[in-house]
Design an enzyme around this catalytic site. Structure first.
Site, mmCIF file in Angstrom:
data_model
loop_
_atom_site.group_PDB
_atom_site.id
_atom_site.type_symbol
_atom_site.label_atom_id
_atom_site.label_comp_id
_atom_site.label_asym_id
_atom_site.label_seq_id
_atom_site.Cartn_x
_atom_site.Cartn_y
_atom_site.Cartn_z
ATOM 1 N N ASP A 15 0.653 -1.281 0.020
ATOM 2 C CA ASP A 15 -0.015 -0.004 -0.091
ATOM 3 C C ASP A 15 0.817 1.356 -0.100
ATOM 4 O OD1 ASP A 15 -2.294 -1.870 0.336
ATOM 5 O OD2 ASP A 15 -1.539 -2.155 2.364
ATOM 6 N N LYS A 18 2.301 1.952 -5.276
ATOM 7 C CA LYS A 18 2.959 1.443 -6.296
ATOM 8 C C LYS A 18 2.252 1.698 -7.500
ATOM 9 C CE LYS A 18 3.014 -2.834 -4.461
ATOM 10 N NZ LYS A 18 2.457 -2.451 -3.120
ATOM 11 N N GLY A 42 -4.130 -5.185 -4.187
ATOM 12 C CA GLY A 42 -4.996 -4.316 -4.834
ATOM 13 C C GLY A 42 -4.350 -3.072 -5.312
ATOM 14 N N HIS A 43 -4.505 -2.648 -6.452
ATOM 15 C CA HIS A 43 -3.922 -1.420 -6.892
ATOM 16 C C HIS A 43 -5.089 -0.410 -7.434
ATOM 17 C CE1 HIS A 43 0.126 -3.271 -8.376
ATOM 18 N NE2 HIS A 43 0.060 -3.204 -7.295
ATOM 19 N N GLN A 222 1.968 -6.566 -2.949
ATOM 20 C CA GLN A 222 2.464 -6.807 -1.761
ATOM 21 C C GLN A 222 3.675 -5.775 -1.380
ATOM 22 O OE1 GLN A 222 1.480 -10.077 -2.669
ATOM 23 N NE2 GLN A 222 -0.665 -9.605 -2.375
#
Length: 309
Positions: A15, A18, A42-43, A222
């Site tokens: 988080d 990225k 999740g992005h 991650q």
């Protein structure tokens, strides 16, 4: 051959933002590759006032000249992937440049059940996203996993049946509901049919790209402190989100990697359990959470916030 592969990694607990860096680099890249993890990642990317949440598909897909690859090191939940493809299509985004490695592993419903069961039985909770990631990697290493190439072939039914019977024995022991093999298989055969056109030998594809001096961006999911080897074990993810996972999760040799970008934000945050020395469980932590919109892309869980250590 010159190294023409850039890598973006998280340097803390994930988080770090990225997605923004990947999105920027992917605009100049011919290929965007996701190498590790699963739909526990999740992005979130904002484009022209629209929000896109990515879990499995590399966010480079938004750039129509970029080929987006789900690499062999990823564990793929077909149900989530089909949904993600459908969402992109409904937003008018072309997904014909998406490719899924034929040797990536599939997450099945029993992995998700197992994830929940194991977390329930743990005295010290890990705080997993209960997406079946760990159990899918367990099966991969236990050599009873279902690879994408098997998933889209005639062999799928036989392998799935055996696995479901075996897992049902465990669920029976713990008094859990058993899975109906036929129902699961017929549902997952539909996903297989849907995803088959995207399946490709991506290792070969990437080596061809390297020979043609194409630009490749590998996106980490991650982050370093969640690495199965180097993170705060056992409160970690089940893959290597550090640099090693990029090579094994894509088939790209280390000598082709040019720039590695480690992403860090001005404070830190963590989702899930585990040690976090600089956590601020107070007004400061709350303020960081609100100002930084620190809620999980995948789970919507409030993230734990604090200073850099």
């Amino acid at each position: 051959i010159m190294g023409n592969v850039d890598v973006v990694l998280g340097t803390f607990y994930g988080d770090e933002g990225k997605g923004k860096i990947i999105d920027y680099l992917a605009t100049k890249a011919d290929y965007a590759v996701r190498c590790t993890g699963g739909s526990n990642a999740g992005h979130t990317i904002n484009v022209n006032g629209k929000k896109y949440a990515f879990h499995l598909i590399p966010s480079g897909i938004l750039n129509k000249n970029t080929k987006a690859i789900i690499g062999n090191g990823v564990v793929v939940d077909p149900k989530v992937l089909v949904e993600e493809i459908e969402n992109l299509k409904s937003d008018g985004i072309d997904v014909s440049n998406l490719y899924i490695s034929d040797i990536a592993h599939i997450i099945m419903p029993y992995h998700i059940e197992m994830d929940g069961l194991q977390e329930e039985l743990r005295e010290d909770k890990i705080g997993t996203t209960k997406r079946g990631i760990g159990p899918a990697y367990c099966d991969k290493f236990e050599r009873c996993g279902i690879r994408v190439r098997d998933f889209v072939s005639d062999r799928f039914e036989k392998i799935a049946k055996e696995n479901i019977e075996r897992k049902n024995e465990i669920f029976k022991l713990y008094g859990k509901e058993l899975l109906e093999a036929d129902r699961v298989i017929s549902e997952y055969k539909e996903y297989a049919k849907y995803l088959k056109p995207y399946v490709k030998d991506t290792v070969y594809m990437l080596h061809e790209a390297i020979e043609q001096n194409k630009k490749i961006v590998c996106e980490g999911a991650q982050a370093t402190l969640l690495d199965i080897d180097f993170g705060s074990y056992p409160f970690v993810t089940s893959s290597n989100p550090s640099i090693g996972g990029i090579c094994t999760g894509s088939g790209i040799g280390a000598k082709y990697i040019e720039n590695v970008y480690g992403v860090l934000k001005g404070y830190s945050s963590r989702v899930g359990e585990g040690p976090y020395i600089t956590e601020q469980i107070n007004e400061t932590g709350d303020l960081i959470r609100e100002l930084g919109h620190e809620y999980g892309t995948t789970t919507k869980r409030p993230r734990r916030c604090g200073w850099l250590d």
